[in-house]
Enzyme design. Structure first.
Site, PDB file in Angstrom:
ATOM      1  N   ASP A   3       0.933  -1.141   0.066  1.00  0.00           N
ATOM      2  CA  ASP A   3      -0.021  -0.072   0.188  1.00  0.00           C
ATOM      3  C   ASP A   3       0.884   1.124  -0.204  1.00  0.00           C
ATOM      4  OD1 ASP A   3      -2.205   1.762   0.128  1.00  0.00           O
ATOM      5  OD2 ASP A   3      -2.877   1.340   2.436  1.00  0.00           O
TER       6      ASP A   3
ATOM      7  N   CYS B  57     -11.543   2.439   0.510  1.00  0.00           N
ATOM      8  CA  CYS B  57     -10.129   2.391   0.635  1.00  0.00           C
ATOM      9  C   CYS B  57      -9.831   1.779   1.982  1.00  0.00           C
ATOM     10  CB  CYS B  57      -9.882   4.244   0.970  1.00  0.00           C
ATOM     11  SG  CYS B  57      -8.099   4.375   1.300  1.00  0.00           S
ATOM     12  N   THR B  58      -8.767   1.065   1.883  1.00  0.00           N
ATOM     13  CA  THR B  58      -8.257   0.290   2.881  1.00  0.00           C
ATOM     14  C   THR B  58      -7.893   1.050   4.068  1.00  0.00           C
ATOM     15  OG1 THR B  58      -6.062   0.346   2.018  1.00  0.00           O
ATOM     16  CG2 THR B  58      -7.526  -1.635   1.417  1.00  0.00           C
TER      17      THR B  58
ATOM     18  N   TYR C 194      -1.207   7.741  -3.209  1.00  0.00           N
ATOM     19  CA  TYR C 194      -1.496   7.366  -4.322  1.00  0.00           C
ATOM     20  C   TYR C 194      -2.414   7.895  -5.129  1.00  0.00           C
ATOM     21  CZ  TYR C 194       2.382   3.751  -4.524  1.00  0.00           C
ATOM     22  OH  TYR C 194       3.355   2.891  -4.597  1.00  0.00           O
ATOM     23  N   SER C 195      -3.397   8.552  -4.480  1.00  0.00           N
ATOM     24  CA  SER C 195      -4.647   9.324  -5.112  1.00  0.00           C
ATOM     25  C   SER C 195      -4.067  10.610  -5.851  1.00  0.00           C
ATOM     26  CB  SER C 195      -5.612   9.507  -4.211  1.00  0.00           C
ATOM     27  OG  SER C 195      -5.114  10.387  -3.147  1.00  0.00           O
TER      28      SER C 195
ATOM     29  N   CYS D 194      -4.524  -1.895  -1.621  1.00  0.00           N
ATOM     30  CA  CYS D 194      -4.882  -0.222  -1.833  1.00  0.00           C
ATOM     31  C   CYS D 194      -5.706  -0.357  -2.937  1.00  0.00           C
ATOM     32  CB  CYS D 194      -3.531   0.412  -2.102  1.00  0.00           C
ATOM     33  SG  CYS D 194      -3.724   2.342  -2.861  1.00  0.00           S
ATOM     34  N   ASN D 195      -7.042   0.458  -2.807  1.00  0.00           N
ATOM     35  CA  ASN D 195      -7.942   0.446  -3.998  1.00  0.00           C
ATOM     36  C   ASN D 195      -7.564   1.196  -5.026  1.00  0.00           C
ATOM     37  OD1 ASN D 195      -9.690   0.249  -1.174  1.00  0.00           O
ATOM     38  ND2 ASN D 195     -11.017  -0.460  -2.819  1.00  0.00           N
ATOM     39  N   THR D 196      -6.771   2.412  -4.732  1.00  0.00           N
ATOM     40  CA  THR D 196      -6.260   3.291  -6.017  1.00  0.00           C
ATOM     41  C   THR D 196      -5.223   2.412  -6.863  1.00  0.00           C
ATOM     42  OG1 THR D 196      -6.611   5.298  -4.478  1.00  0.00           O
ATOM     43  CG2 THR D 196      -5.040   5.263  -6.457  1.00  0.00           C
TER      44      THR D 196
END
Length: 269
Positions: A14, A189-190, A46-47, A78-80
């Site tokens: 992440d 988002c985690t 990261y977003s 990490c969703n992004t």
């Protein structure tokens, strides 16, 4: 421990410590496995990064760690990052690569009011694949989207021992405060499961919080159980970051609470 015992080694990756929410579910389900965790704090968040940068940094970190500690699976917690790095990672590795997808499908099945909130990073809420998930699974629902970097920062601070600023949190969630029939929230988002209790204080009308962490842990177990695994002699879990940070010494002292023995800085730039 018998040296021939097959003890899977799983890397969680992440940009920050949000992936702890996924890691803790895996450790709860599979306590005797070996876990490595890498957070790219030099590239956080990261977003705010371009897709090419996210792909480069993720690949570089995972390849570096795999050279030293042969991995059985990589979890992009990490969703992004999961929206962009899974295909190149799967091309580079011949082990399971597991991503994180917002739980829109189960949210659409559990909501009673058909009014859902997707809470995620600014990058995630804009991705085309979110449109696809909603079109496929939640066409009969109203899906609100709220992209936020502030909540990621709040969760990071909580993990590092700071109290949660409820005023800032409430202000960030204020667009949804008056939505009385918003009964289901997708934690996209985690980082957000780490502050779920605080989010619930700010949005008391929400009855269902959808967190995919437990499902991801079950997926890891399914993919690795009884498979041809790396044979590891190391008995400890290890954490990596990509830059030194101001509260590093205090952070190291708390590592054992999460089941890690050490923190090492790796360079991927």
């Amino acid at each position: 421990m018998n040296k021939k015992e097959k003890r899977p080694t799983v890397l969680f990756f992440d940009s920050g410590v949000g992936g702890f929410s996924v890691y803790r579910e895996a450790k709860k389900l599979l306590p005797n496995w070996r876990y490595l965790y890498c957070f790219d704090n030099a590239g956080f968040p990261y977003s705010e990064r371009e897709e090419e940068s996210i792909i480069h940094r993720t690949l570089a970190a995972c390849q570096l760690i795999n050279q030293r500690y042969p991995l059985d699976a990589i979890v992009i917690a990490c969703n992004t990052a999961s929206t962009v790095v899974l295909p190149p990672l799967r091309a580079a590795f011949d082990i399971p690569i597991i991503g994180t997808v917002p739980a829109i499908k189960p949210a659409s099945e559990i909501t009673k009011t058909k009014h859902i909130g997707l809470l995620a990073t600014k990058g995630t809420v804009k991705r085309h694949y979110i449109d696809e998930l909603i079109d496929k699974f939640a066409q009969d629902c109203i899906v609100e989207r709220l992209g936020t970097t502030k909540l990621v920062e709040i969760a990071e601070q909580k993990i590092r021992g700071h109290s949660v600023d409820l005023i800032s949190l409430k202000d960030e969630l204020s667009p949804w405060a008056g939505m009385a029939d918003l009964d289901t929230l997708v934690l996209g988002c985690t980082h957000f499961p780490l502050i779920k209790d605080e989010i619930q204080l700010c949005l008391p009308q929400v009855k269902y919080f959808m967190d995919p962490s437990a499902a991801i842990a079950k997926r890891i177990k399914y993919l690795l159980d009884d498979k041809n695994l790396q044979v590891q002699n190391e008995k400890y879990n290890q954490m990596f970051c990509t830059a030194h940070f101001p509260e590093e010494s205090q952070f190291k002292k708390a590592l054992h609470l999460w089941g890690f023995e050490s923190l090492e800085v790796i360079k991927i730039d």
